[in-house]
Design a protein around this motif. Structure first.
Motif, PDB file in Angstrom:
ATOM      1  N   ALA A   1       0.852  -8.309  12.525  1.00 21.63           N
ATOM      2  CA  ALA A   1       0.959  -8.083  11.084  1.00 21.63           C
ATOM      3  C   ALA A   1      -0.017  -7.021  10.572  1.00 21.63           C
ATOM      4  O   ALA A   1       0.343  -6.203   9.720  1.00 21.63           O
ATOM      5  CB  ALA A   1       0.744  -9.402  10.336  1.00 21.63           C
ATOM      6  N   SER A   2      -1.232  -7.026  11.072  1.00 20.62           N
ATOM      7  CA  SER A   2      -2.231  -6.079  10.562  1.00 20.62           C
ATOM      8  C   SER A   2      -1.853  -4.623  10.851  1.00 20.62           C
ATOM      9  O   SER A   2      -2.372  -3.708  10.200  1.00 20.62           O
ATOM     10  CB  SER A   2      -3.598  -6.374  11.160  1.00 20.62           C
ATOM     11  N   GLU A   3      -0.978  -4.407  11.812  1.00 23.12           N
ATOM     12  CA  GLU A   3      -0.574  -3.049  12.190  1.00 23.12           C
ATOM     13  C   GLU A   3       0.607  -2.526  11.375  1.00 23.12           C
ATOM     14  O   GLU A   3       0.937  -1.343  11.467  1.00 23.12           O
ATOM     15  CB  GLU A   3      -0.209  -3.020  13.679  1.00 23.12           C
ATOM     16  N   VAL A   4       1.250  -3.378  10.594  1.00 24.98           N
ATOM     17  CA  VAL A   4       2.491  -2.977   9.927  1.00 24.98           C
ATOM     18  C   VAL A   4       2.338  -1.754   9.022  1.00 24.98           C
ATOM     19  O   VAL A   4       3.226  -0.910   8.993  1.00 24.98           O
ATOM     20  CB  VAL A   4       3.102  -4.166   9.161  1.00 24.98           C
ATOM     21  N   PRO A   5       1.237  -1.628   8.259  1.00 23.77           N
ATOM     22  CA  PRO A   5       1.120  -0.421   7.424  1.00 23.77           C
ATOM     23  C   PRO A   5       1.118   0.888   8.218  1.00 23.77           C
ATOM     24  O   PRO A   5       1.329   1.955   7.640  1.00 23.77           O
ATOM     25  CB  PRO A   5      -0.225  -0.614   6.708  1.00 23.77           C
TER      26      PRO A   5
ATOM     27  N   LEU B   1      -4.950  -1.410  -5.080  1.00 19.79           N
ATOM     28  CA  LEU B   1      -5.516  -1.777  -3.784  1.00 19.79           C
ATOM     29  C   LEU B   1      -4.767  -1.090  -2.658  1.00 19.79           C
ATOM     30  O   LEU B   1      -3.716  -0.474  -2.868  1.00 19.79           O
ATOM     31  CB  LEU B   1      -5.469  -3.294  -3.602  1.00 19.79           C
ATOM     32  N   GLY B   2      -5.282  -1.233  -1.453  1.00 19.28           N
ATOM     33  CA  GLY B   2      -4.646  -0.624  -0.290  1.00 19.28           C
ATOM     34  C   GLY B   2      -3.493  -1.452   0.238  1.00 19.28           C
ATOM     35  O   GLY B   2      -3.124  -2.477  -0.328  1.00 19.28           O
ATOM     36  N   ARG B   3      -2.928  -1.003   1.333  1.00 20.12           N
ATOM     37  CA  ARG B   3      -1.798  -1.675   1.961  1.00 20.12           C
ATOM     38  C   ARG B   3      -2.274  -2.835   2.830  1.00 20.12           C
ATOM     39  O   ARG B   3      -3.268  -2.698   3.550  1.00 20.12           O
ATOM     40  CB  ARG B   3      -1.002  -0.683   2.800  1.00 20.12           C
ATOM     41  N   GLU B   4      -1.539  -3.936   2.744  1.00 19.84           N
ATOM     42  CA  GLU B   4      -1.862  -5.125   3.535  1.00 19.84           C
ATOM     43  C   GLU B   4      -0.639  -5.538   4.348  1.00 19.84           C
ATOM     44  O   GLU B   4       0.408  -5.854   3.768  1.00 19.84           O
ATOM     45  CB  GLU B   4      -2.271  -6.287   2.619  1.00 19.84           C
ATOM     46  N   GLY B   5      -0.761  -5.521   5.652  1.00 16.54           N
ATOM     47  CA  GLY B   5       0.310  -6.036   6.494  1.00 16.54           C
ATOM     48  C   GLY B   5       0.372  -7.546   6.354  1.00 16.54           C
ATOM     49  O   GLY B   5      -0.655  -8.214   6.539  1.00 16.54           O
ATOM     50  N   VAL B   6       1.535  -8.107   6.014  1.00 18.03           N
ATOM     51  CA  VAL B   6       1.622  -9.547   5.805  1.00 18.03           C
ATOM     52  C   VAL B   6       2.399 -10.262   6.899  1.00 18.03           C
ATOM     53  O   VAL B   6       2.142 -11.436   7.165  1.00 18.03           O
ATOM     54  CB  VAL B   6       2.222  -9.892   4.419  1.00 18.03           C
ATOM     55  N   ALA B   7       3.357  -9.593   7.530  1.00 18.62           N
ATOM     56  CA  ALA B   7       4.155 -10.271   8.555  1.00 18.62           C
ATOM     57  C   ALA B   7       4.755  -9.255   9.506  1.00 18.62           C
ATOM     58  O   ALA B   7       5.085  -8.139   9.092  1.00 18.62           O
ATOM     59  CB  ALA B   7       5.267 -11.093   7.916  1.00 18.62           C
TER      60      ALA B   7
END
Length: 126
Positions: A108-112, A43-49
């Protein structure tokens, strides 16, 4: 140069807990937004925190999938970022990466998309 080094991953039973650490160098740690993202198998990258810079109040944000179970924090004198993970689920399995960005406020969504990231640490839940 910038270095982010994660540690603390491992194999954990369902419902268990882990604390991930990220030691940093080469950045003005307190002035950077910091975060964690994960990559699950296939799967792709998921920003978690994410946590804002000290200047922005170190406010934290989380993805809906981890809210209430994950806690991000930073120790400025130690230049270290943490991720406390509780009530682990099989779907939390993946490689967890620490990331840094010079903007003082990120979510969080921007972390990747952050400018810098570490090599990752594996978390396996079964």
């Amino acid at each position: 140069h910038v270095q982010l080094v994660e540690s603390g991953g491992g194999s954990v039973e369902i419902g268990g807990s882990l604390t991930l650490s990220c030691a940093t160098s080469g950045i003005t740690f307190r002035s950077y937004s910091m975060g964690w993202f994960r990559q699950k198998p296939g799967l792709g990258r998921e920003g978690v925190a994410a946590i804002d810079s000290d200047r922005a109040g170190s406010l934290a944000s989380y993805s809906d999938s981890v809210k209430g179970r994950f806690t991000i924090s930073r120790d400025i004198p130690r230049r270290t970022l943490y991720l406390q993970i509780n009530n682990l689920k099989p779907e939390d399995t993946g490689v967890y990466y620490c990331a840094a960005h010079p903007r003082y406020r990120m979510v969080a969504s921007e972390v990747p998309l952050f400018d810098y990231r570490g090599q990752g640490t594996q978390v396996t839940v079964s």
